[in-house]
Design a protein around this motif. Structure first.
Motif, mmCIF file in Angstrom:
data_model
loop_
_atom_site.group_PDB
_atom_site.id
_atom_site.type_symbol
_atom_site.label_atom_id
_atom_site.label_comp_id
_atom_site.label_asym_id
_atom_site.label_seq_id
_atom_site.Cartn_x
_atom_site.Cartn_y
_atom_site.Cartn_z
ATOM 1 N N LEU A 100 0.774 -1.380 -0.176
ATOM 2 C CA LEU A 100 0.094 -0.333 0.072
ATOM 3 C C LEU A 100 0.957 1.608 0.414
ATOM 4 O O LEU A 100 0.215 2.336 -0.409
ATOM 5 C CB LEU A 100 -1.010 0.133 1.378
ATOM 6 N N LEU A 101 2.122 0.663 0.649
ATOM 7 C CA LEU A 101 2.655 2.518 0.642
ATOM 8 C C LEU A 101 3.456 2.950 -0.713
ATOM 9 O O LEU A 101 3.592 3.472 -0.965
ATOM 10 C CB LEU A 101 3.768 1.716 1.678
ATOM 11 N N HIS A 102 3.731 1.385 -1.034
ATOM 12 C CA HIS A 102 4.545 1.794 -2.357
ATOM 13 C C HIS A 102 3.242 2.497 -3.615
ATOM 14 O O HIS A 102 3.568 3.173 -4.427
ATOM 15 C CB HIS A 102 4.801 -0.168 -3.499
ATOM 16 N N LEU A 103 1.918 1.394 -3.640
ATOM 17 C CA LEU A 103 0.740 2.529 -4.384
ATOM 18 C C LEU A 103 0.957 3.960 -3.869
ATOM 19 O O LEU A 103 1.074 5.000 -4.918
ATOM 20 C CB LEU A 103 -0.462 2.112 -4.163
ATOM 21 N N LYS A 104 1.119 4.703 -3.052
ATOM 22 C CA LYS A 104 1.000 6.030 -2.215
ATOM 23 C C LYS A 104 2.478 6.511 -3.131
ATOM 24 O O LYS A 104 1.680 7.578 -3.935
ATOM 25 C CB LYS A 104 1.066 5.994 -1.190
ATOM 26 N N LYS A 105 3.469 5.899 -3.011
ATOM 27 C CA LYS A 105 4.916 7.108 -3.318
ATOM 28 C C LYS A 105 4.536 7.001 -4.764
ATOM 29 O O LYS A 105 5.001 7.931 -5.795
ATOM 30 C CB LYS A 105 5.474 5.961 -3.424
ATOM 31 N N ALA A 106 3.996 5.997 -5.829
ATOM 32 C CA ALA A 106 4.053 5.889 -6.717
ATOM 33 C C ALA A 106 2.912 6.705 -7.712
ATOM 34 O O ALA A 106 2.798 6.578 -8.364
ATOM 35 C CB ALA A 106 3.553 4.051 -7.147
ATOM 36 N N GLY A 107 1.717 6.652 -6.639
ATOM 37 C CA GLY A 107 1.016 8.177 -7.359
ATOM 38 C C GLY A 107 0.078 7.134 -7.672
ATOM 39 O O GLY A 107 -1.189 8.319 -8.778
ATOM 40 N N LEU A 158 -6.498 10.623 2.680
ATOM 41 C CA LEU A 158 -5.140 10.905 3.188
ATOM 42 C C LEU A 158 -4.206 10.805 2.157
ATOM 43 O O LEU A 158 -3.379 10.981 2.998
ATOM 44 C CB LEU A 158 -5.865 10.026 4.309
ATOM 45 N N ALA A 159 -3.908 9.738 1.869
ATOM 46 C CA ALA A 159 -2.912 8.989 1.064
ATOM 47 C C ALA A 159 -2.288 10.463 -0.069
ATOM 48 O O ALA A 159 -0.831 10.575 -0.036
ATOM 49 C CB ALA A 159 -3.798 7.659 -0.112
ATOM 50 N N GLU A 160 -3.077 10.746 -0.792
ATOM 51 C CA GLU A 160 -2.549 12.221 -1.365
ATOM 52 C C GLU A 160 -1.705 13.412 -0.541
ATOM 53 O O GLU A 160 -0.818 13.748 -1.276
ATOM 54 C CB GLU A 160 -3.636 13.017 -2.384
ATOM 55 N N ASN A 161 -2.203 13.129 0.200
ATOM 56 C CA ASN A 161 -1.976 14.545 1.543
ATOM 57 C C ASN A 161 -0.908 14.107 3.075
ATOM 58 O O ASN A 161 -0.212 15.825 3.527
ATOM 59 C CB ASN A 161 -3.076 16.011 1.461
ATOM 60 N N GLN A 163 5.443 8.543 6.299
ATOM 61 C CA GLN A 163 5.420 7.863 7.708
ATOM 62 C C GLN A 163 4.381 7.963 8.045
ATOM 63 O O GLN A 163 3.649 7.042 9.366
ATOM 64 C CB GLN A 163 6.565 8.511 8.471
ATOM 65 N N THR A 164 3.523 9.331 8.134
ATOM 66 C CA THR A 164 1.646 9.492 9.209
ATOM 67 C C THR A 164 1.106 8.556 8.143
ATOM 68 O O THR A 164 0.466 7.921 8.581
ATOM 69 C CB THR A 164 2.186 11.073 8.568
ATOM 70 N N PHE A 165 1.029 7.942 6.770
ATOM 71 C CA PHE A 165 0.650 7.396 5.857
ATOM 72 C C PHE A 165 1.060 5.737 7.058
ATOM 73 O O PHE A 165 -0.352 5.373 7.013
ATOM 74 C CB PHE A 165 0.604 7.666 4.503
ATOM 75 N N LEU A 166 1.484 5.615 6.719
ATOM 76 C CA LEU A 166 2.221 4.093 7.377
ATOM 77 C C LEU A 166 1.424 3.847 8.206
ATOM 78 O O LEU A 166 1.237 2.731 8.318
ATOM 79 C CB LEU A 166 3.556 4.081 6.859
ATOM 80 N N TYR A 167 1.354 4.883 9.086
ATOM 81 C CA TYR A 167 0.996 4.482 10.268
ATOM 82 C C TYR A 167 -0.402 4.579 10.915
ATOM 83 O O TYR A 167 -0.630 3.618 11.255
ATOM 84 C CB TYR A 167 1.704 5.401 11.477
#
Length: 315
Positions: free
Chosen positions: A65-72, A120-123, A127-131
């Protein structure tokens, strides 16, 4: 307001959303984001995706999920609802939030708002998203209804669904399935996920027009064309002609795939090719969909879906 100013305003306001969200429901609905991401690339039955190692291994799940966030790839996170307590918000706060974020629903009587994980993922920073997503998905909290050819095969907890029900015959023509997913305990906005499996791309072109729903779809850029949908209106002789046309087209498709990517070879494929679509949204949006499609004028596939949902959901 230009895009950069809007993004800056979103980042400022997102803290108010983050501070007032109900974290307990995230565990129930976070699986939808995984499903939205994987359904695009899967040739298997959509419910078998929960058997994948990167879903079952929580550390790999979070990393994915974090990878998806970082990849946009933010669209997949729109499938997970976030419930916000707005009782302490001023009218100015509500106006700012409503005018800044897309697809937000409000219940003034209950003092609640429905955002989604995409906001939330966009903004949020990584680190906060992972938490935030540090919560294991709870499939035992999800009810599923599985129907094939409009005949219900299973109703019960998703965690207790038997794998043999997901078996599909290897054949040219697909058997359409409708899968309904929702919390067994309910939620303030009655969030519902619907998977249309083995429906045609003619159907999906119409389905995605209901833009208040969130969508992800099997991609034939990355997955192999394998099955097709037969329209109910076809006679026996028309089905034979259709099958002959498909086989001729597929022979060319297979030949083209030897020398080019599937995304180019698929131009030869008939529109009746079977696909899978995940759609999610609150009850009020599903009611709107049903009111527009459970009518005689609608195309048969999308009409059948709307009528089935109307009867199954009791709308």
């Amino acid at each position: 307001m230009n895009l950069e100013k809007l993004r800056k305003k979103q980042r400022i306001l997102i803290n108010k959303v983050y501070e007032n969200l109900d974290r307990s429901t995230l565990q129930v609905f976070i699986f939808f984001s995984y499903l939205g991401a994987r359904i695009c690339y899967a040739e298997s039955h959509p419910l078998s995706l929960f058997e994948e190692e990167k879903f079952r291994d929580f550390e790999r799940f979070k990393s994915f999920l974090l990878h998806l966030k970082k990849a946009g790839h933010f669209s997949v996170f729109a499938h997970t609802p976030i419930f916000i307590n707005t009782s302490g918000f001023s009218l100015e706060d509500k106006f700012d939030l409503a005018s800044t974020f897309f697809k937000v629903f409000w219940d003034e009587e209950k003092g609640l708002a429905l955002f989604n994980l995409r906001h939330l993922a966009e903004n949020l920073d990584d680190q906060t998203f992972l938490y935030l997503i540090n919560t294991e998905p709870a499939l035992e909290e999800i009810e599923v209804s599985l129907a094939r050819n409009s005949r219900i095969l299973y109703q019960g907890l998703l965690s207790e669904l038997k794998n043999e029900l997901l078996y599909e015959e290897k054949s040219l023509f697909a058997e359409p399935e409708i899968i309904i997913l929702k919390s067994r305990k309910g939620d303030p906005f009655n969030w519902i996920g619907v998977i249309t499996h083995n429906f045609s791309r003619i159907f999906s072109h119409q389905f995605v027009r209901h833009t208040w729903l969130n969508f992800n779809q099997r991609s034939h850029r990355y997955t192999k064309v394998d099955k097709f949908v037969i329209p109910k209106a076809f006679t026996e002789s028309q089905v034979k002609l259709y099958e002959e046309t498909i086989k001729n087209g597929m022979a060319i498709y297979e030949e083209l795939c030897k020398n080019m990517k599937r995304e180019s070879a698929r131009f030869i494929v008939p529109q009746g090719v079977a696909t899978t679509v995940l759609a999610t949204g609150p009850e009020l949006v599903w009611r709107d969909f049903i009111s527009k499609r459970a009518i005689p004028q609608a195309q048969e596939e999308i009409r059948d879906l709307a009528i089935f949902l109307k009867e199954s959901l009791g709308f």
